[in-house]
Design a protein around this motif. Structure first.
Motif, PDB file in Angstrom:
ATOM      1  N   UNK A  95       0.791  -1.232   0.000  1.00 41.86           N
ATOM      2  CA  UNK A  95       0.000   0.000   0.000  1.00 41.86           C
ATOM      3  C   UNK A  95       0.820   1.278   0.000  1.00 41.86           C
ATOM      4  N   UNK A  96       2.115   1.178  -0.287  1.00 41.40           N
ATOM      5  CA  UNK A  96       2.983   2.352  -0.338  1.00 41.40           C
ATOM      6  C   UNK A  96       3.843   2.248  -1.589  1.00 41.40           C
ATOM      7  N   UNK A  97       3.805   3.270  -2.427  1.00 33.32           N
ATOM      8  CA  UNK A  97       4.629   3.290  -3.635  1.00 33.32           C
ATOM      9  C   UNK A  97       5.388   4.599  -3.710  1.00 33.32           C
ATOM     10  N   UNK A  98       6.490   4.566  -4.425  1.00 33.03           N
ATOM     11  CA  UNK A  98       7.367   5.727  -4.542  1.00 33.03           C
ATOM     12  C   UNK A  98       7.677   5.968  -6.007  1.00 33.03           C
ATOM     13  N   UNK A  99       7.691   7.221  -6.395  1.00 27.50           N
ATOM     14  CA  UNK A  99       7.991   7.577  -7.778  1.00 27.50           C
ATOM     15  C   UNK A  99       9.499   7.677  -7.972  1.00 27.50           C
ATOM     16  N   UNK A 100       9.982   6.971  -8.962  1.00 30.12           N
ATOM     17  CA  UNK A 100      11.395   7.010  -9.349  1.00 30.12           C
ATOM     18  C   UNK A 100      11.467   7.239 -10.849  1.00 30.12           C
ATOM     19  N   UNK A 101      11.924   8.403 -11.267  1.00 31.07           N
ATOM     20  CA  UNK A 101      12.060   8.717 -12.686  1.00 31.07           C
ATOM     21  C   UNK A 101      10.788   8.406 -13.473  1.00 31.07           C
ATOM     22  N   UNK A 102       9.670   8.891 -13.000  1.00 30.87           N
ATOM     23  CA  UNK A 102       8.362   8.765 -13.647  1.00 30.87           C
ATOM     24  C   UNK A 102       7.788   7.347 -13.601  1.00 30.87           C
ATOM     25  N   UNK A 103       8.391   6.464 -12.834  1.00 32.05           N
ATOM     26  CA  UNK A 103       7.873   5.104 -12.664  1.00 32.05           C
ATOM     27  C   UNK A 103       7.506   4.944 -11.191  1.00 32.05           C
ATOM     28  N   UNK A 104       6.350   4.352 -10.951  1.00 32.95           N
ATOM     29  CA  UNK A 104       5.897   4.115  -9.579  1.00 32.95           C
ATOM     30  C   UNK A 104       6.301   2.706  -9.156  1.00 32.95           C
ATOM     31  N   UNK A 105       7.124   2.618  -8.126  1.00 35.06           N
ATOM     32  CA  UNK A 105       7.628   1.336  -7.631  1.00 35.06           C
ATOM     33  C   UNK A 105       7.088   1.068  -6.234  1.00 35.06           C
ATOM     34  N   UNK A 106       6.684  -0.175  -5.973  1.00 35.66           N
ATOM     35  CA  UNK A 106       6.194  -0.493  -4.627  1.00 35.66           C
ATOM     36  C   UNK A 106       7.336  -0.506  -3.618  1.00 35.66           C
ATOM     37  N   UNK A 107       7.099   0.089  -2.486  1.00 40.43           N
ATOM     38  CA  UNK A 107       8.051   0.034  -1.379  1.00 40.43           C
ATOM     39  C   UNK A 107       7.790  -1.289  -0.665  1.00 40.43           C
ATOM     40  N   UNK A 108       8.831  -2.113  -0.565  1.00 38.14           N
ATOM     41  CA  UNK A 108       8.683  -3.437   0.041  1.00 38.14           C
ATOM     42  C   UNK A 108       9.153  -3.479   1.478  1.00 38.14           C
ATOM     43  N   UNK A 109      10.056  -2.571   1.818  1.00 42.21           N
ATOM     44  CA  UNK A 109      10.580  -2.546   3.176  1.00 42.21           C
ATOM     45  C   UNK A 109      11.233  -1.217   3.494  1.00 42.21           C
ATOM     46  N   UNK A 110      11.274  -0.884   4.765  1.00 43.59           N
ATOM     47  CA  UNK A 110      11.904   0.352   5.255  1.00 43.59           C
ATOM     48  C   UNK A 110      12.711  -0.028   6.491  1.00 43.59           C
ATOM     49  N   UNK A 111      13.987   0.376   6.503  1.00 41.66           N
ATOM     50  CA  UNK A 111      14.864  -0.033   7.599  1.00 41.66           C
ATOM     51  C   UNK A 111      15.719   1.130   8.094  1.00 41.66           C
ATOM     52  N   UNK A 112      15.848   1.196   9.410  1.00 44.49           N
ATOM     53  CA  UNK A 112      16.813   2.082  10.053  1.00 44.49           C
ATOM     54  C   UNK A 112      17.747   1.158  10.831  1.00 44.49           C
TER      55      UNK A 112
END
Length: 163
Positions: A95-112
């Motif tokens: 349910x979270x996607x990010x735009x990269x160079x006009x392409x929308x990619x799903x975010x699969x994980x976030x880590x700190x």
């Protein structure tokens, strides 16, 4: 016979207890993220509600509608965002996607990995993007998704842009 002031005293204590119980705000999803070593700004201000199962780590976040926000790039939050939350990471994000160079990619994980590094990693499948943690300190305002670009995380190709 019971003096009248004793029941009034009980009512007064009950009223004070209820007032303080109700006035204490329940923890927000942003508080939960901080408690788990993640920045509060990973999710927008407009979160309507959330559910978190501490036993299996499943986090479900609910918005009124999909919306767009901007960190370094534009991100699209679907109306339901799901992930497995553990200390310092959100894995299996949906349910979270990010735009990269006009392409929308799903975010699969976030880590700190190390908060002292000031870096947060976004797994967008083909790439692990590094961002400054400072971008995510405060929850962003989220604007309703505009009709020109629509992403569906359920798309069979993994990502897609529809006009």
């Amino acid at each position: 016979m019971v003096p009248l002031y004793i029941p009034l005293l009980h009512v007064s204590f009950l009223t004070i207890f209820l007032y303080f119980s109700l006035s204490l705000s329940s923890p927000t999803v942003h508080d939960l993220l901080r408690k788990k070593g993640l920045p509060a700004g990973l999710l927008p201000k407009e979160v309507k509600s959330f559910e978190y199962n501490d036993e299996n780590g499943l986090l479900e976040v609910f918005l009124d509608a999909p919306c767009l926000a901007k960190f370094e790039n534009r991100v699209l939050f679907e109306s339901v965002i799901k992930a497995n939350l553990s200390y310092g990471e959100l894995m299996g994000v949906e349910g979270l996607t990010q735009e990269e160079l006009f392409i929308w990619l799903p975010v699969k994980g976030i880590t700190v990995d190390d908060p002292k590094s000031g870096i947060i990693l976004f797994d967008v499948g083909m790439v692990h993007k590094q961002f400054s943690l400072s971008l995510f300190e405060d929850p962003p305002s989220c604007k309703p998704e505009q009709g020109t670009i629509s992403y569906s995380a359920r798309n069979d190709t993994g990502f897609g842009v529809q006009r």
